[in-house]
Design an enzyme around this catalytic site. Structure first.
Site, PDB file in Angstrom:
ATOM      1  N   GLU A   1      -2.504  10.075  -0.434  1.00 41.52           N
ATOM      2  CA  GLU A   1      -3.775   9.377  -0.610  1.00 41.52           C
ATOM      3  C   GLU A   1      -4.344   8.930   0.719  1.00 41.52           C
ATOM      4  O   GLU A   1      -5.564   8.901   0.909  1.00 41.52           O
ATOM      5  CB  GLU A   1      -3.565   8.160  -1.523  1.00 41.52           C
ATOM      6  CG  GLU A   1      -4.831   7.359  -1.821  1.00 41.52           C
ATOM      7  CD  GLU A   1      -5.087   6.207  -0.857  1.00 41.52           C
ATOM      8  OE1 GLU A   1      -6.135   5.558  -0.993  1.00 41.52           O
ATOM      9  OE2 GLU A   1      -4.254   5.958   0.034  1.00 41.52           O
ATOM     10  N   GLU A   2      -3.469   8.569   1.648  1.00 45.34           N
ATOM     11  CA  GLU A   2      -3.892   7.880   2.863  1.00 45.34           C
ATOM     12  C   GLU A   2      -4.848   8.692   3.725  1.00 45.34           C
ATOM     13  O   GLU A   2      -5.712   8.129   4.383  1.00 45.34           O
ATOM     14  CB  GLU A   2      -2.671   7.475   3.692  1.00 45.34           C
ATOM     15  CG  GLU A   2      -1.777   6.432   3.036  1.00 45.34           C
ATOM     16  CD  GLU A   2      -2.451   5.071   2.918  1.00 45.34           C
ATOM     17  OE1 GLU A   2      -3.565   4.903   3.454  1.00 45.34           O
ATOM     18  OE2 GLU A   2      -1.866   4.184   2.275  1.00 45.34           O
TER      19      GLU A   2
ATOM     20  N   GLU B   1      -3.852   0.042  -6.454  1.00 49.99           N
ATOM     21  CA  GLU B   1      -3.979   0.287  -5.016  1.00 49.99           C
ATOM     22  C   GLU B   1      -3.617  -0.970  -4.240  1.00 49.99           C
ATOM     23  O   GLU B   1      -3.538  -2.072  -4.803  1.00 49.99           O
ATOM     24  CB  GLU B   1      -5.424   0.733  -4.711  1.00 49.99           C
ATOM     25  CG  GLU B   1      -5.727   1.075  -3.279  1.00 49.99           C
ATOM     26  CD  GLU B   1      -4.834   2.156  -2.717  1.00 49.99           C
ATOM     27  OE1 GLU B   1      -3.766   1.788  -2.187  1.00 49.99           O
ATOM     28  OE2 GLU B   1      -5.181   3.351  -2.794  1.00 49.99           O
TER      29      GLU B   1
ATOM     30  N   ASP C   1       0.847  -1.198   0.000  1.00 48.65           N
ATOM     31  CA  ASP C   1       0.000   0.000   0.000  1.00 48.65           C
ATOM     32  C   ASP C   1       0.879   1.243   0.000  1.00 48.65           C
ATOM     33  O   ASP C   1       1.175   1.792   1.051  1.00 48.65           O
ATOM     34  CB  ASP C   1      -0.909  -0.029   1.231  1.00 48.65           C
ATOM     35  CG  ASP C   1      -1.892   1.118   1.250  1.00 48.65           C
ATOM     36  OD1 ASP C   1      -2.123   1.713   0.175  1.00 48.65           O
ATOM     37  OD2 ASP C   1      -2.420   1.432   2.336  1.00 48.65           O
TER      38      ASP C   1
END
Length: 913
Positions: free
Chosen positions: A196-197, A222, A164
């Site tokens: 993104e997190e 992803e 990830d």
């Protein structure tokens, strides 16, 4: 002799049915294992592919040296390495252009939608400074709609980001290498995005880029797990699903059941794909999805993944992108432009070998046809059997045995579920196969015993066909409900296709049984209802009993028994009457004595495999969510119970022919699986319990700090934390939905308190302020070595704040946002570690009601630090967050730690203005 051997071997008897049942179980088990492990031995054998894979693997090792969230210094190192690799790859290509958001000073203040809660009415402002790396590969036909390839290079604070989303990022580098040497027809834009997190912000800021206008389609890579195979999580519509089917010939993998989870919001997390979809792009969300116990933890490393998993994602993205931008641009555009392919897609793979796609709208039409045609056909065949006199089962036999057996077995496994919920609810996170096998074997065993007892006490002519008809009627009701759901959801209920397949094959098996019955031996004209033909539970044929023949001169006399016995003359009369039938009909009668095998093959193997594969993939993705909440636990148990019933139902018509050895094995499996499910430890080193960490420092009044640990209730978290070397005084309380919050005073972070908030001006305290005049307040948030702060407003009342203005450090640009709807929060990002403060001006309007005025503005400020590595204090090397490192070093191996919030340490300040 061979004919006799064939008849004795393939008759409807216990040995034959049991053997076929065991073979079915073995074949499905082997195929499942093969499907789950085939990717491991599917590495490329050609030189060019191996070169790309080796380079990608090396890149992955480099960028996962340390955790690299947006709030960390190593995030800059990863950015710089990726930029250097991109420039190295593209420097010899005249059709490639590189753009670095960090160097270009790309920033934006915008209102951010809550992608995790569609019903949210909050006004959430985000100021974001981007460090995305964009690459444009100019196509030979730039007038064609372009393709976006996207992955994010940030990780969470506690994870190294190998899956990830490191594998997605290095897959993009490999694809860039390929397209730098092979110019595509369409233009491709690569978005190596950051952050993104915590908000999908790298994708969001890209939607404001000029290059965003070049693309109409997206492949988003992803990682929502830590390896294995990359699944097609979701896709825009039938057209995009068809392109996946046509392009991905090597190891396709995906299921629209996952897609329905996103549509229904059962899956609460999101990926960048959501942002692209909201902004009009069509495409594919391809992601790793298991195992979740390593997701966002220190085990998301290269050591816990493999080249095979990396190749699976890279290979799928390569095949798909090549088809869309290079190999079949014309054909792909025709599919994409076809309006009939605009509805959501239903798709699934078979052992990663074949991929099937159908429009959800088309399935809706098929369902309606099946709901109308099949029951009418079955009713007509039933009428024909009545007319021919071959249906010789009493009306009282209808809808008694199967419904009763289903009721008893369903009640039993419901009781089992409640028992398991009380004793060991999270065992699914350790091993989902054994608890599910417990449900399956128990359900089968109860049904076998109940139905065998019925058949012993009250045997009937053709129990299996009668049962199939009953199952068909029940399945009809379920299919009707699923068809309604499909329509009412806007064709987004894309996980209902197994019900369609189930109903189709159960109905076909029923139809075959009725057709066989039509050609069965008819009763003697003088004895329309010969009950003796089907009153033996151990009969080997479907519609007749092989009995000793009477001598041909045997006649009925006054001394003949009133009730015929197997040796009575009436038993031979059907045989005698059959001699007068045409030869073809006699042949059909003999052949159809083996109709059970066709019914079994229609009803059981296809249904069992398809349902098992769907459930296996579902549990593979969701089983570890039982650690997260009671809601997730209830969902997993619900899937287990309904799944076991759904999976085993096609076998119920044949359970009376399972021999005692199979029944004993079912009993043993039930006992062993029950023992494991009820008493085994739910957490192990390979399947640990995930705890979520944050250290919170409150400087609102007096400075204090606490470590907060969130985890599953009932896991002895308090006892474990209390045994740490620092001997903290731990207090735990229920935090809702089966989780608990444990708090203790931990060791102080080794970077001081790098945050201070000054109120420079506040007109609320100005005596010359007019009654209806807005209030102003100027704040300076001093935060050293920091990238992220969150301001929340209106914590003492309604939405008072109408306008916010701010500057980042000593820059001259003022960022401003005003709305009459009120502002709930402002999220501030800055890339430079050397900018020491934010200057923020707030403007709010007091609220006047009958009860009086409410003019106080509450402001809550939280700033986040996301690194736990070493630092130097007073000439000594120390850990930045010793409280976290203590957990890493001394927690039992059955526990693992993840982050709770955007940073490892949060410093909090509350003000009332």
């Amino acid at each position: 002799m061979m004919a006799n051997y064939f008849r004795s071997t393939f008759k409807f008897r216990k040995t034959t049915v049991s053997t076929l049942f065991v073979l079915t179980v073995l074949v499905i088990s082997i195929l499942t294992w093969f499907d789950a492990n085939k990717y491991k031995s599917n590495l490329p054998d050609d030189k060019s592919s191996n070169s790309l894979l080796d380079a990608a693997w090396h890149d992955l090792q480099v960028i996962t040296e340390k955790p690299h969230p947006y709030t960390s210094h190593f995030n800059d190192n990863v950015h710089d390495y990726l930029l250097q690799r991109v420039e190295q790859i593209s420097k010899k290509s005249k059709f490639i252009e590189v753009s670095d958001d960090s160097a270009n000073g790309v920033s934006k203040l915008f209102q951010h939608l809550d992608v995790f809660n569609d019903s949210s009415t909050e006004t959430r402002l985000v100021y974001y400074e981007s460090s995305n790396i964009l690459v444009k590969v100019e196509g030979k036909s730039p007038q064609l709609p372009g393709l976006l390839l996207s992955a994010h290079f940030d990780s969470v604070p506690t994870g190294y980001g190998a899956t990830d989303d490191g594998k997605g990022v290095v897959s993009l580098l490999a694809l860039l290498q390929y397209y730098s040497e092979n110019q595509p027809e369409r233009t491709i834009v690569f978005n190596f995005n950051n952050n993104e997190e915590f908000g999908l912000l790298g994708a969001t800021i890209f939607t404001y880029s000029e290059w965003f206008k070049l693309v109409s389609y997206v492949i988003n890579l992803e990682g929502a797990g830590a390896g294995s195979k990359a699944a097609l999580f979701r896709t825009s519509d039938t057209a995009t699903a068809l392109l996946y089917e046509k392009s991905v010939k090597d190891q396709p993998f995906g299921n629209s059941i996952y897609q329905q989870g996103f549509y229904s919001r059962f899956v609460s997390s999101e990926t960048d794909y959501k942002i692209y979809e909201l902004n009009g792009l069509r495409g594919w969300d391809i992601a790793f999805y298991k195992p979740r116990d390593m997701y966002h933890t220190g085990k998301d490393t290269v050591q816990h993944t493999s080249k095979a998993a990396l190749w699976h994602m890279l290979n799928i993205a390569w095949q798909l992108s090549k088809y869309v931008v290079a190999d079949q641009t014309t054909a792909s555009q025709e599919i994409l432009d076809d309006e009939s392919n605009s509805s959501p897609a239903i798709y699934f793979d078979i052992i990663s070998k074949w991929f099937f796609v159908v429009s959800a709208r088309q399935l809706y039409v098929w369902n309606i046809v099946l709901l109308c045609v099949l029951p009418i056909t079955l009713i007509l065949l039933r009428i024909v059997c009545n007319k021919l006199g071959t249906w010789r089962m009493p009306t009282s036999a209808l809808f008694t045995r199967i419904p009763f057996a289903l009721f008893v077995s369903s009640f039993t496994i419901y009781f089992t579920k409640e028992l398991l919920l009380q004793l060991n609810p999270t065992i699914w996170s350790r091993n989902f196969i054994l608890p599910f096998l417990f449900c399956i074997s128990e359900f089968l065993l109860i049904n076998t015993l109940v139905l065998a007892l019925f058949e012993y006490l009250w045997p009937i002519q053709d129990f299996k066909t009668l049962s199939l008809l009953e199952l068909s009627a029940i399945a009809w009701l379920f299919l009707l409900k699923c068809t309604w759901d499909l329509s009412s959801s806007g064709f987004k209920a894309t996980g209902v296709y197994p019900v369609t397949v189930f109903y189709l094959f159960i109905s076909l098996a029923s139809m075959f049984g009725l057709c066989s019955m039509c050609f069965g031996k008819r009763p003697n004209a003088t004895n329309d209802y010969d009950n003796s033909e089907f009153m033996r539970p151990d009969t080997n044929d479907t519609h007749s009993i092989e009995c000793p023949r009477q001598p041909e001169d045997s006649e009925t006399t006054e001394t003949s028994p009133l009730i015929n016995t197997p040796s009575s003359s009436v038993q031979s009369s059907p045989i005698a009457s059959s001699k007068s039938l045409p030869g073809a009909v006699q042949y059909l009668q003999r052949t159809l004595n083996y109709d059970w095998s066709a019914q079994y093959l229609l009803a059981v193997p296809i249904n069992a495999f398809l349902i098992w594969e769907s459930l296996f993939n579902l549990f593979d993705a969701l089983s570890m969510t039982v650690q997260e909440s009671n809601k997730a636990t209830e969902a997993v148990f619900k899937f287990a119970i309904y799944g076991a019933i759904f999976l085993c139902s096609p076998l119920l018509p044949f359970t009376t022919k399972l021999n005692r050895f199979v029944v004993i094995i079912l009993g043993v499996v039930t006992i062993l699986a029950a023992s494991f499910s009820l008493f085994a430890a739910p957490y192990t080193e390979l399947a640990p319990l995930k705890l979520r960490f944050v250290q919170r420092i409150d400087i609102s009044r007096e400075t204090k700090q606490n470590v907060e640990i969130y985890g599953r209730a009932g896991a002895n978290i308090q006892e474990v934390l209390s045994s740490l070397p620092s001997r903290p005084n731990v207090s735990c309380k229920d935090s809702g939905s089966g989780t608990e919050l444990c708090v203790y005073e931990g060791m102080w972070p080794n970077f001081g308190i790098p945050m201070k908030v000054d109120v420079v001006k506040n007109t609320h305290n100005d005596k010359e302020h007019f009654e209806y005049e807005p209030y102003f307040a100027d704040l300076r948030i001093n935060v050293a070595d920091n990238r992220l702060c969150l301001m929340k407003f209106n914590t003492t009342g309604k939405k008072h704040l109408k306008q916010v203005e701010f500057k980042v450090g000593n820059e001259t640009t003022t960022h401003s946002y005003r709305t009459d709807e009120g502002i709930d929060s402002l999220l501030l990002h800055k890339l430079s570690w050397n900018v020491p403060y934010y200057d923020v001006q707030l403007k709010w309007i007091p609220q006047y009601t009958a009860e009086g005025s409410s003019d106080t503005l509450g402001v809550s400020i939280d700033c986040y630090w996301g690194e736990f590595d070493e630092t130097i204090v007073n000439g000594q090397v120390v850990q930045k967050i010793p409280a976290y490192n203590e957990l890493l070093q001394f927690l039992p191996e059955t526990f693992i730690v993840s982050n709770r919030e955007s940073g490892m340490v949060t410093i909090h300040k509350y003000l009332e203005l």
